[in-house]
Design a protein around this motif. Structure first.
Motif, short mmCIF file in Angstrom:
data_model
loop_
_atom_site.label_atom_id
_atom_site.label_comp_id
_atom_site.label_asym_id
_atom_site.label_seq_id
_atom_site.Cartn_x
_atom_site.Cartn_y
_atom_site.Cartn_z
N PRO A 1 3.11 -1.95 6.03
CA PRO A 1 3.21 -1.69 3.88
C PRO A 1 2.91 -2.53 2.91
CG PRO A 1 4.87 -0.57 5.28
CD PRO A 1 4.69 -1.10 6.35
N LYS B 1 0.97 5.68 3.91
CA LYS B 1 1.71 6.46 4.94
C LYS B 1 1.81 6.18 6.09
CE LYS B 1 4.58 5.10 1.64
NZ LYS B 1 5.71 4.04 1.70
N THR C 1 0.61 -0.97 0.55
CA THR C 1 0.12 -0.10 -0.03
C THR C 1 1.13 1.41 0.27
OG1 THR C 1 -1.85 0.97 1.60
CG2 THR C 1 -0.57 -0.30 2.63
#
Length: 288
Positions: A74, A57, A54
């Motif tokens: 992430p 952030k 992904t």
């Protein structure tokens, strides 16, 4: 105004300030919508390897796949052995609200290398090709008559068990001959009519066998082909017999055939003891 009065006045101001409510409280909800967060997700499939990322952030992502895999962060990579359609739920955490999105992916073919070791087929596949297999207590075994669980020598494929009789195990440990342990390629389940430890439930499993996972004795002979590693749940009475609060999730494979499954684990309560706990199962419907 004397000094004591000044001090009391200052303390009063501090207390009043501390009690003053904050009216302009900012919302902690994630600022992005489901559509925006889903657009940040990338699922790439390379054969049986799945790479999840992904680009978001500012939020924490938790991944849960219908193949039984989960992780947080992430970016993550995992392997799906069987062909089929799967979903991944991605939950984004960023305050007092969780936003969940779902992404689908497809695995075109079974992993050609994943099932190289015969244990994969023996543990979770029946002769008629069904990709699941149910194991029950081997109460009629000829290997150690009247014994389904007990303690024996570590690194010995044929240990001299110390164990209660089956009747004693049922009475004192809550075991039941109706307990069923089912392995599927996408997980495991344990069903107990009596609520035997650890109770009915489900989890996932993986075999660590062959190569670097071989267990050798002092003379270099192969004793165990490797381990069965569980997550989320364990086998019937999968606990240390000396300290039942200690639950096992890793088991060495003593013997695995089409009809028989014997497992062992080293004691957690007494690490210096050259012994192990053993469990003896058979394929449901099999008789010795």
């Amino acid at each position: 105004m004397n000094m004591n009065t000044i001090y009391l006045f200052i303390i009063g101001l501090l207390v009043f300030a501390a009690c003053d409510p904050i009216e302009d409280r900012q919302s902690m909800e994630p600022a992005k919508s489901e559509t925006e967060l889903l657009a940040s997700v990338s699922i790439e499939v390379d054969g049986n390897k799945v790479v999840c990322t992904t680009s978001e952030k500012g939020l924490i992502a938790q991944w849960v796949s219908s193949s039984g895999w989960m992780a947080t962060g992430p970016a993550h990579e995992f392997v799906v052995a069987l062909a089929g359609d799967y979903d991944i739920d991605i939950s984004f955490y960023g305050g007092d609200k969780v936003v969940k999105v779902t992404q689908s992916f497809n695995i075109a073919q079974d992993d050609p290398n994943f099932f190289d070791h015969p244990y994969w087929q023996l543990l979770a596949k029946t002769e008629d090709g069904a990709i699941e297999k149910t194991w029950v207590w081997a109460d009629d075994n000829t290997y150690q008559p009247d014994c389904i669980w007990g303690k024996g020598g570590w690194l010995s494929p044929t240990p001299n068990w110390w164990a209660p009789s089956i009747a004693d195990a049922i009475d004192s440990k809550g075991m039941a001959l109706t307990d069923k342990l089912t392995f599927k390629m996408d997980g495991l389940s344990f069903d107990s009519e009596t609520g035997a430890t650890p109770g009915s439930g489900s989890g996932t499993w993986v075999l660590q066998v062959g190569g670097e996972h071989l267990v050798l004795d002092e003379e270099g002979n192969v004793v165990f082909e490797g381990k069965l590693v569980l997550t989320g749940h364990t086998i019937p009475f999968g606990v240390d017999g000396d300290a039942e609060a200690n639950v096992y999730y890793e088991y060495y494979i003593v013997n695995l055939t089409e009809n028989e499954l014997r497992l062992c684990a080293t004691p957690t309560a007494n690490d210096g003891d050259a012994a192990a706990w053993f469990w003896h199962f058979k394929k449901e419907g099999y008789s010795y």
